[in-house]
Design a protein around this motif. Structure first.
Motif, PDB file in Angstrom:
ATOM      1  N   LEU A 230      49.289 123.282  57.123  1.00 13.95           N
ATOM      2  CA  LEU A 230      48.352 123.354  55.994  1.00 13.95           C
ATOM      3  C   LEU A 230      49.097 123.681  54.699  1.00 13.95           C
ATOM      4  CD1 LEU A 230      45.063 125.085  57.165  1.00 13.95           C
ATOM      5  CD2 LEU A 230      45.400 122.789  56.180  1.00 13.95           C
ATOM      6  N   CYS A 231      49.969 124.718  54.786  1.00 14.47           N
ATOM      7  CA  CYS A 231      50.755 125.095  53.602  1.00 14.47           C
ATOM      8  C   CYS A 231      51.604 123.916  53.158  1.00 14.47           C
ATOM      9  CB  CYS A 231      51.667 126.276  53.908  1.00 14.47           C
ATOM     10  SG  CYS A 231      50.758 127.746  54.286  1.00 14.47           S
TER      11      CYS A 231
ATOM     12  N   VAL B 198      51.702 118.013  48.297  1.00 12.74           N
ATOM     13  CA  VAL B 198      50.942 117.409  47.197  1.00 12.74           C
ATOM     14  C   VAL B 198      51.508 117.892  45.862  1.00 12.74           C
ATOM     15  CG1 VAL B 198      48.687 117.377  46.052  1.00 12.74           C
ATOM     16  CG2 VAL B 198      48.837 117.100  48.534  1.00 12.74           C
ATOM     17  N   TRP B 199      51.805 119.202  45.824  1.00  9.93           N
ATOM     18  CA  TRP B 199      52.327 119.798  44.581  1.00  9.93           C
ATOM     19  C   TRP B 199      53.669 119.171  44.186  1.00  9.93           C
ATOM     20  CZ3 TRP B 199      56.630 123.087  43.618  1.00  9.93           C
ATOM     21  CH2 TRP B 199      56.635 123.654  42.323  1.00  9.93           C
ATOM     22  N   SER B 200      54.580 119.027  45.174  1.00 13.27           N
ATOM     23  CA  SER B 200      55.889 118.488  44.779  1.00 13.27           C
ATOM     24  C   SER B 200      55.794 117.002  44.433  1.00 13.27           C
ATOM     25  CB  SER B 200      56.967 118.760  45.826  1.00 13.27           C
ATOM     26  OG  SER B 200      56.474 118.629  47.105  1.00 13.27           O
ATOM     27  N   LEU B 201      54.837 116.302  45.081  1.00 12.86           N
ATOM     28  CA  LEU B 201      54.624 114.894  44.708  1.00 12.86           C
ATOM     29  C   LEU B 201      54.119 114.809  43.268  1.00 12.86           C
ATOM     30  CD1 LEU B 201      53.107 113.060  47.812  1.00 12.86           C
ATOM     31  CD2 LEU B 201      55.218 112.530  46.595  1.00 12.86           C
ATOM     32  N   TRP B 202      53.209 115.735  42.939  1.00  9.82           N
ATOM     33  CA  TRP B 202      52.652 115.800  41.582  1.00  9.82           C
ATOM     34  C   TRP B 202      53.772 116.040  40.558  1.00  9.82           C
ATOM     35  CZ3 TRP B 202      48.941 114.265  38.735  1.00  9.82           C
ATOM     36  CH2 TRP B 202      48.636 114.896  37.515  1.00  9.82           C
ATOM     37  N   GLN B 203      54.688 116.968  40.926  1.00  8.85           N
ATOM     38  CA  GLN B 203      55.842 117.256  40.064  1.00  8.85           C
ATOM     39  C   GLN B 203      56.665 115.992  39.828  1.00  8.85           C
ATOM     40  OE1 GLN B 203      55.221 120.188  38.755  1.00  8.85           O
ATOM     41  NE2 GLN B 203      57.034 121.329  39.380  1.00  8.85           N
TER      42      GLN B 203
ATOM     43  N   LEU C 103      59.749 117.604  51.124  1.00  3.26           N
ATOM     44  CA  LEU C 103      58.762 116.956  52.001  1.00  3.26           C
ATOM     45  C   LEU C 103      59.270 116.858  53.430  1.00  3.26           C
ATOM     46  CD1 LEU C 103      57.213 114.122  49.807  1.00  3.26           C
ATOM     47  CD2 LEU C 103      56.201 116.284  50.530  1.00  3.26           C
ATOM     48  N   LEU C 104      60.553 116.467  53.582  1.00  4.23           N
ATOM     49  CA  LEU C 104      61.118 116.334  54.923  1.00  4.23           C
ATOM     50  C   LEU C 104      61.152 117.679  55.645  1.00  4.23           C
ATOM     51  CD1 LEU C 104      64.064 113.790  54.625  1.00  4.23           C
ATOM     52  CD2 LEU C 104      61.980 113.612  55.983  1.00  4.23           C
TER      53      LEU C 104
END
Ligand code: UDP
Ligand code: MG
Length: 323
Positions: free
Chosen positions: A244-245, A251-256, A271-272
């Motif tokens: 979950l975390c 999502v946050w790092s993709l947004w970045q 992500l990996l």
């Protein structure tokens, strides 16, 4: 159930570890009370590899009193083992288990025996107070009992090893093949018609308690593990939580990345890592689940326990008893 009160031999199992001073006192007191109440009995002392004169004291008692018997372990195997050894030795129609330091009041055995005569097959001693002990010990005991009660779904906080069991219950316990048997929980787990007797834990008269913090922690871990595979499943829960975390962080790092605030290549690494971490945990949890199942199968507990059987006119369970 029989209308006439059943009479029978009562065996009393007394696990004893370094109790040279308590043995004579226990033999005298318990025998006196049971004789006074007109109960035919035998006392079985189990010397759990004592390093003092306990075995000598037991031998002296067997020489003086015909109703006393003793067995001796080759080394200290622990109270649970001593209880089961005593149960295996018992010849009685019912068997009581109690501490040999007389912290379990022997008068209560008479009350338990009366309940057995009324037809109860398991009579449990319930602690109304824990006697005097240090607060740390009380807190540790509380934590242990809430864990084990949760694992079993039975309230164990007031349970004790002070019990009286009918022959049938004794035989059922002896037929259990698990090595890490936890007497006070297993004797509730087997079911049968159960009554409870409340008692106050008496102060210890001779010697001192055999439990160190270390042995209590070991006892707690062994017995929780004997009754529950929940710790293994914790890994799965942890895996789910990490996943979950990871999703949020992902999502946050993709947004970045999308907004161009991320360092080159960093998003892929994060992500990996998140993905592999949570997949590993969930996999460990799945393996843990199967290990839990293997453990349960290995314990070889019976799937069910019959209390009685009847056929036409004949009532087998009771009929066997009166033979
Ligand atoms: N006992 C035993 N083997 C052990 C430790 C204890 O047979 O390794 C026996 C001990 O002699 C006593 C009973 O178990 O009859 C309860 O032990 P203790 O009084 O030390 O525990 P507490 O009453 O403090 O819980
Ligand atoms: Mg004690």
């Amino acid at each position: 159930m029989d209308n006439e009160k059943r009479q029978g031999l009562l065996s009393v199992v007394l696990p004893s570890y370094n109790e040279e001073a308590s043995v004579p006192r226990a033999a005298e007191t318990i025998s006196g009370i049971l004789t006074g109440a007109g109960i035919r009995h035998e006392l079985i002392f189990v010397d759990d590899g004592s390093r003092d004169g306990t075995w000598k004291a037991i031998q002296t008692q067997t020489a003086q009193r015909s109703q006393v018997r003793g067995v001796r372990f080759s080394r200290n195997f622990g109270k649970e083992a001593a209880i089961f050894a005593g149960l295996a030795q018992a010849r009685g129609d019912c068997t009581a288990v109690m501490d040999c330091d007389l912290q379990h009041p022997p008068e209560k055995v008479v009350e338990m025996y009366c309940l057995w005569q009324e037809g109860y097959q398991v009579v449990e001693g319930i602690k109304v107070s824990r006697g005097r002990e240090n607060p740390l010990h009380t807190l540790a005991a509380k934590m242990f009992y809430s864990a084990i009660s949760g694992a079993m779904g039975i309230d164990m906080s007031k349970a004790s090893d002070f019990k009286l069991l009918d022959r049938r219950a004794v035989d059922t316990l002896l037929a259990m093949r698990e090595k890490n048997a936890f007497f006070r929980a297993l004797s509730s787990w087997i079911g049968f018609s159960t009554a409870q007797v409340e008692f106050e834990v008496q102060p210890r008269l001779e010697g001192e308690s055999k439990w160190s913090i270390r042995s209590l922690v070991r006892y707690a871990i062994t017995n929780i593990a004997a009754f529950s595979v929940a710790p293994l499943q914790l890994v799965t829960l942890l895996g789910a939580a990490v996943f979950l975390c990871s999703a949020v962080l992902g999502v946050w790092s993709l947004w970045q990345k999308v907004t161009g605030r991320a360092l080159e290549g960093f998003t892929t690494v994060i992500l990996l890592q998140l993905l592999i971490g949570s997949i590993l945990m969930v996999c460990l949890g799945i393996i843990g689940y199967y290990i839990g199942k293997i453990y349960e199968e290995l314990k070889d507990r019976p799937r069910y326990i019959l209390a009685d059987q009847c056929e036409g006119e004949k009532e087998h369970g009771q009929a066997e008893k009166t033979l």
